[in-house]
Write a protein that holds these residues in place. Structure first.
Motif, PDB file in Angstrom:
ATOM      1  N   PHE A   1      10.623   9.401  -6.866  1.00 49.20           N
ATOM      2  CA  PHE A   1       9.358   9.268  -7.682  1.00 49.20           C
ATOM      3  C   PHE A   1       9.107  10.722  -8.237  1.00 49.20           C
ATOM      4  N   ASN A   2       8.805  10.988  -9.498  1.00 48.93           N
ATOM      5  CA  ASN A   2       8.258  12.291 -10.079  1.00 48.93           C
ATOM      6  C   ASN A   2       7.331  12.941  -8.948  1.00 48.93           C
ATOM      7  N   TYR A   3       7.268  14.116  -9.104  1.00 48.40           N
ATOM      8  CA  TYR A   3       6.531  14.937  -8.062  1.00 48.40           C
ATOM      9  C   TYR A   3       5.812  16.203  -8.691  1.00 48.40           C
ATOM     10  N   PRO A   4       4.637  16.525  -8.511  1.00 45.97           N
ATOM     11  CA  PRO A   4       3.743  15.769  -7.686  1.00 45.97           C
ATOM     12  C   PRO A   4       2.965  14.641  -8.688  1.00 45.97           C
ATOM     13  N   THR A   5       2.878  13.135  -8.207  1.00 49.14           N
ATOM     14  CA  THR A   5       2.464  12.271  -8.995  1.00 49.14           C
ATOM     15  C   THR A   5       1.439  11.288  -8.169  1.00 49.14           C
ATOM     16  N   LEU A   6       0.664  10.527  -8.675  1.00 48.16           N
ATOM     17  CA  LEU A   6       0.012   9.380  -7.820  1.00 48.16           C
ATOM     18  C   LEU A   6       0.922   8.346  -7.420  1.00 48.16           C
ATOM     19  N   ALA A   7       2.172   8.265  -8.581  1.00 46.66           N
ATOM     20  CA  ALA A   7       3.028   7.199  -8.359  1.00 46.66           C
ATOM     21  C   ALA A   7       3.755   7.173  -7.007  1.00 46.66           C
ATOM     22  N   GLU A   8       3.753   8.357  -6.639  1.00 46.74           N
ATOM     23  CA  GLU A   8       4.494   8.723  -5.362  1.00 46.74           C
ATOM     24  C   GLU A   8       3.801   7.939  -4.138  1.00 46.74           C
ATOM     25  N   SER A   9       2.451   7.805  -4.401  1.00 47.17           N
ATOM     26  CA  SER A   9       1.876   6.958  -3.285  1.00 47.17           C
ATOM     27  C   SER A   9       2.444   5.697  -2.957  1.00 47.17           C
ATOM     28  N   TYR A  10       3.245   5.032  -3.777  1.00 44.30           N
ATOM     29  CA  TYR A  10       4.110   3.771  -3.715  1.00 44.30           C
ATOM     30  C   TYR A  10       5.168   3.976  -2.339  1.00 44.30           C
ATOM     31  N   LYS A  11       5.674   5.366  -2.594  1.00 40.83           N
ATOM     32  CA  LYS A  11       6.688   5.785  -1.459  1.00 40.83           C
ATOM     33  C   LYS A  11       6.364   5.734  -0.301  1.00 40.83           C
ATOM     34  N   VAL A  12       5.002   6.586  -0.147  1.00 38.86           N
ATOM     35  CA  VAL A  12       4.454   6.860   0.878  1.00 38.86           C
ATOM     36  C   VAL A  12       3.885   5.686   1.585  1.00 38.86           C
ATOM     37  N   ALA A  13       3.277   4.769   0.912  1.00 39.78           N
ATOM     38  CA  ALA A  13       2.730   3.501   1.533  1.00 39.78           C
ATOM     39  C   ALA A  13       3.948   2.737   2.017  1.00 39.78           C
ATOM     40  N   ALA A  14       5.217   2.674   1.154  1.00 41.96           N
ATOM     41  CA  ALA A  14       6.159   1.744   1.522  1.00 41.96           C
ATOM     42  C   ALA A  14       6.985   2.347   2.793  1.00 41.96           C
ATOM     43  N   LEU A  15       6.966   3.659   3.014  1.00 41.29           N
ATOM     44  CA  LEU A  15       7.520   4.349   4.375  1.00 41.29           C
ATOM     45  C   LEU A  15       6.510   3.848   5.590  1.00 41.29           C
ATOM     46  N   ASP A  16       5.139   4.011   5.170  1.00 40.74           N
ATOM     47  CA  ASP A  16       4.213   3.506   6.211  1.00 40.74           C
ATOM     48  C   ASP A  16       4.547   2.069   6.528  1.00 40.74           C
ATOM     49  N   ALA A  17       4.630   1.307   5.725  1.00 39.78           N
ATOM     50  CA  ALA A  17       4.780  -0.448   6.169  1.00 39.78           C
ATOM     51  C   ALA A  17       6.142  -0.447   6.765  1.00 39.78           C
ATOM     52  N   THR A  18       7.126   0.178   6.245  1.00 35.83           N
ATOM     53  CA  THR A  18       8.475  -0.283   6.943  1.00 35.83           C
ATOM     54  C   THR A  18       8.537   0.678   8.253  1.00 35.83           C
ATOM     55  N   ASN A  19       7.807   1.615   8.716  1.00 36.56           N
ATOM     56  CA  ASN A  19       7.734   2.335   9.924  1.00 36.56           C
ATOM     57  C   ASN A  19       7.251   1.351  10.796  1.00 36.56           C
ATOM     58  N   LYS A  20       6.089   0.410  10.683  1.00 39.97           N
ATOM     59  CA  LYS A  20       5.489  -0.179  11.374  1.00 39.97           C
ATOM     60  C   LYS A  20       6.157  -1.451  11.601  1.00 39.97           C
ATOM     61  N   ILE A  21       6.980  -2.032  10.722  1.00 40.39           N
ATOM     62  CA  ILE A  21       7.771  -3.188  10.511  1.00 40.39           C
ATOM     63  C   ILE A  21       8.847  -2.729  11.717  1.00 40.39           C
ATOM     64  N   ARG A  22       9.450  -1.622  11.502  1.00 39.49           N
ATOM     65  CA  ARG A  22      10.478  -1.157  12.463  1.00 39.49           C
ATOM     66  C   ARG A  22      10.127  -1.193  14.111  1.00 39.49           C
ATOM     67  N   GLN A  23       8.888  -0.572  14.089  1.00 43.12           N
ATOM     68  CA  GLN A  23       8.151  -0.468  15.479  1.00 43.12           C
ATOM     69  C   GLN A  23       8.252  -1.822  16.220  1.00 43.12           C
ATOM     70  N   ILE A  24       7.801  -2.729  15.201  1.00 43.77           N
ATOM     71  CA  ILE A  24       7.648  -4.207  15.780  1.00 43.77           C
ATOM     72  C   ILE A  24       9.180  -4.776  16.199  1.00 43.77           C
ATOM     73  N   ASP A  25       9.975  -4.731  15.284  1.00 48.63           N
ATOM     74  CA  ASP A  25      11.415  -5.052  15.343  1.00 48.63           C
ATOM     75  C   ASP A  25      11.965  -4.413  16.453  1.00 48.63           C
ATOM     76  N   ARG A  26      11.895  -3.266  17.001  1.00 46.78           N
ATOM     77  CA  ARG A  26      12.283  -2.410  18.220  1.00 46.78           C
ATOM     78  C   ARG A  26      12.008  -2.758  19.420  1.00 46.78           C
ATOM     79  N   MET A  27      10.601  -3.484  19.519  1.00 43.18           N
ATOM     80  CA  MET A  27       9.932  -4.093  20.635  1.00 43.18           C
ATOM     81  C   MET A  27      10.894  -5.387  21.077  1.00 43.18           C
ATOM     82  N   ALA A  28      11.216  -5.964  19.964  1.00 39.58           N
ATOM     83  CA  ALA A  28      11.940  -7.199  20.247  1.00 39.58           C
ATOM     84  C   ALA A  28      13.575  -6.968  20.814  1.00 39.58           C
ATOM     85  N   ASP A  29      13.858  -5.528  20.619  1.00 39.61           N
ATOM     86  CA  ASP A  29      15.379  -5.348  20.798  1.00 39.61           C
ATOM     87  C   ASP A  29      15.747  -5.286  22.337  1.00 39.61           C
TER      88      ASP A  29
END
Ligand code: FAD
Length: 462
Positions: free
Chosen positions: A434-462
């Motif tokens: 995303f262009n920097y600095p933009t508010l659109a960058e919030s999509y990347k930050v939120a996407a990383l936050d969501a995928t980090n949480k999903i990874r944490q749950i997936d790891r529990m099951a490993d």
């Protein structure tokens, strides 16, 4: 094709049919070209909001201090100058678009004579009959007014008159915490009016994300807005020193002005619908099928006159879709995925489902959040409270909903809409630059936050 009403729905129906080679006329009162949207609704309210934000300096106070203002004494003239300018320009644009496309603008009001004939009465009372193969009803709505209240349009008003206020009221009661009521509550509170919002339901904006609504309530309270939920108005009295709103619970609220924002009524009373074989419900609304056809197949109805969602945004698309169908042009049905924009201060926008809806439907989801205060652009513009929330399916990683609060929310939401509409996943947002600095960058930050949480749950099951 004959179109009755020149609001967003009527305009787009007329232009689409003209582009497909049809002879088209639009019937409209000469002083109302552009409809409610241009004269009393979307455009004046959004221009007023922009003038309020600019003149009060509200959005700059995090940077320059709480006393920062561009102008100390903001008058109604300061506010309306911008509105008149924008409304004038917009009417010009619409007139020019219609004439460029050879759409005849017939001045007057229309009513049915039969299913193919409309009588147009002009301002001098003269009547003219017009016939058409297809007719589009796009007559919109007017504010609903309860019988018990005497509107003087100066101190006791609805949303049509509020833009004509003579001065900024020191205090104001707003009846109805719907979108329009809250948008005006935000503007007057920003101008320094002491606003009380009275709402008979226990909550407001139930269709929005609860966390976002909570944040809005907090911000409005911070601007000295008082909320009275679960309260009904028993009477509104006019006195020499202002108004007194009496609630059924016995509370009395004195204020300079009262604005009612309690729903809208379809403008169908004067259409003589029965002569065309049509009828409207108690709220003046006309029923249509998925192609916007009424019970009489060559008569279509679009925009606010057909009810929910009653937005300029959807009315335009309904108009285009109806015209394409009438002209036999292939057209996709309107997508279910539609954005909602609410221009409160701060603004709100969302697309897709809320956490509450997903929970009720037993759909698992993970949440990814980005806060503007952690984005460089958020710091630069001085918006510390904005946020973007992604709701992500941990199963197929698709976006289930996007909720945004703060500067630019109504624009930013379309990134999420595009990803969802094209069936994209959260991984697209993780990988995208995303262009920097933009508010659109919030999509990347939120996407990383969501995928980090999903990874944490997936790891529990490993
Ligand atoms: C305060 C306010 C703020 C709003 N803000 C937003 C917003 O931010 N975003 C958004 O998307 N929507 C917003 N809306 C909603 C938006 O204005 C409406 O959804 C939109 O205007 C509906 O368009 P329409 O095509 O149904 O016609 P309208 O804009 O309602 O216009 C209908 C026209 O038909 C004409 N007409 C009626 N009867 C006849 C007749 N018999 N003969 C000839 N002409 C007739 C009327 O004169 C009128 O000009 C807002 C509305 C209000 C009131």
């Amino acid at each position: 094709m004959l179109v009755i009403g020149s609001g967003p729905g009527g305009q787009k129906a007329a232009i689409a049919a003209a582009k497909l080679g049809r002879r088209v006329a639009v019937v409209e009162r000469p002083d109302r070209v552009g409809g409610v949207s241009i004269h009393t609704g979307t455009i004046p309210s959004k221009t007023l909001r922009e003038a309020v934000l600019y003149l009060t300096g509200l959005t700059q106070r995090d940077l320059y201090g709480q006393s920062y203002r561009l102008k100390d004494e903001i008058t109604v003239a300061d506010l309306t100058a911008r509105t008149q300018h924008v409304v004038g320009r917009e009417v010009d644009v619409i007139r020019s678009q219609l004439s460029r496309n050879q759409v005849a603008l017939v001045a007057g009001t229309g009513r049915f004579v039969d299913a193919n004939t409309v009588a147009v009465t002009d301002m001098t009372g003269q009547e003219r009959l017009l016939t058409a193969h297809h007719i589009v009803i796009a007559t919109g709505t007017r504010p609903a007014r309860p019988d018990l209240v005497e509107f003087d349009e100066r101190t006791i008003m609805d949303s049509d008159n509020v833009i004509n206020l003579e001065r900024v009221p020191r205090s104001m009661v707003i009846v109805g915490a719907g979108v329009i009521g809250l948008e005006y509550a935000s503007m007057f509170a920003a101008l320094g009016s002491k606003v009380t919002v009275v709402e008979q339901r226990a909550r407001m904006l139930e269709f929005c994300d609860e966390e976002v609504v909570e944040a809005l309530r907090y911000h409005l309270r911070d601007l000295a807005v008082t909320f009275r939920f679960g309260e009904k108005v028993a009477a509104v009295e006019r006195h020499p020193r202002g108004t007194l709103t009496v609630l059924e619970s016995g509370k009395k609220i004195p204020a300079d002005a009262v604005m009612y924002s309690a729903g809208r009524q379809g403008l169908t009373d004067d259409l003589d619908l029965q002569k065309a074989g049509l009828s409207a419900d108690a709220r003046g609304r006309i029923a249509v099928d998925e192609h916007f056809r009424t019970a009489v197949p060559h008569i279509y109805a679009v925009g606010d006159v057909i009810g929910f969602p009653a937005l300029a945004a959807t009315s335009m698309e309904q108009g285009r879709t109806a015209a394409y169908h009438a002209c036999g042009e292939p057209v996709h049905p309107m997508p279910e995925l539609q954005p909602i924009g609410i221009y409160t201060i701060p603004e709100i926008s969302y697309v897709g489902r809320t956490e509450d809806q997903l929970t009720e439907d037993c759909v698992p989801f993970e949440v990814g959040v980005a806060r503007y205060r952690e984005l460089a652009r958020g710091q630069i513009i001085g918006d510390a409270h904005g946020m973007l929330k992604l709701l992500v399916s941990p199963e197929d990683r698709r976006l289930l909903g996007v909720h945004c609060f703060g500067t630019g929310a109504t624009e930013l939401i379309h990134i999420g809409q595009a990803v969802m509409g094209c069936g994209g996943t959260v991984d697209y947002l993780v990988d995208a630059v995303f262009n920097y600095p933009t508010l659109a960058e919030s999509y990347k930050v939120a996407a990383l936050d969501a995928t980090n949480k999903i990874r944490q749950i997936d790891r529990m099951a490993d």
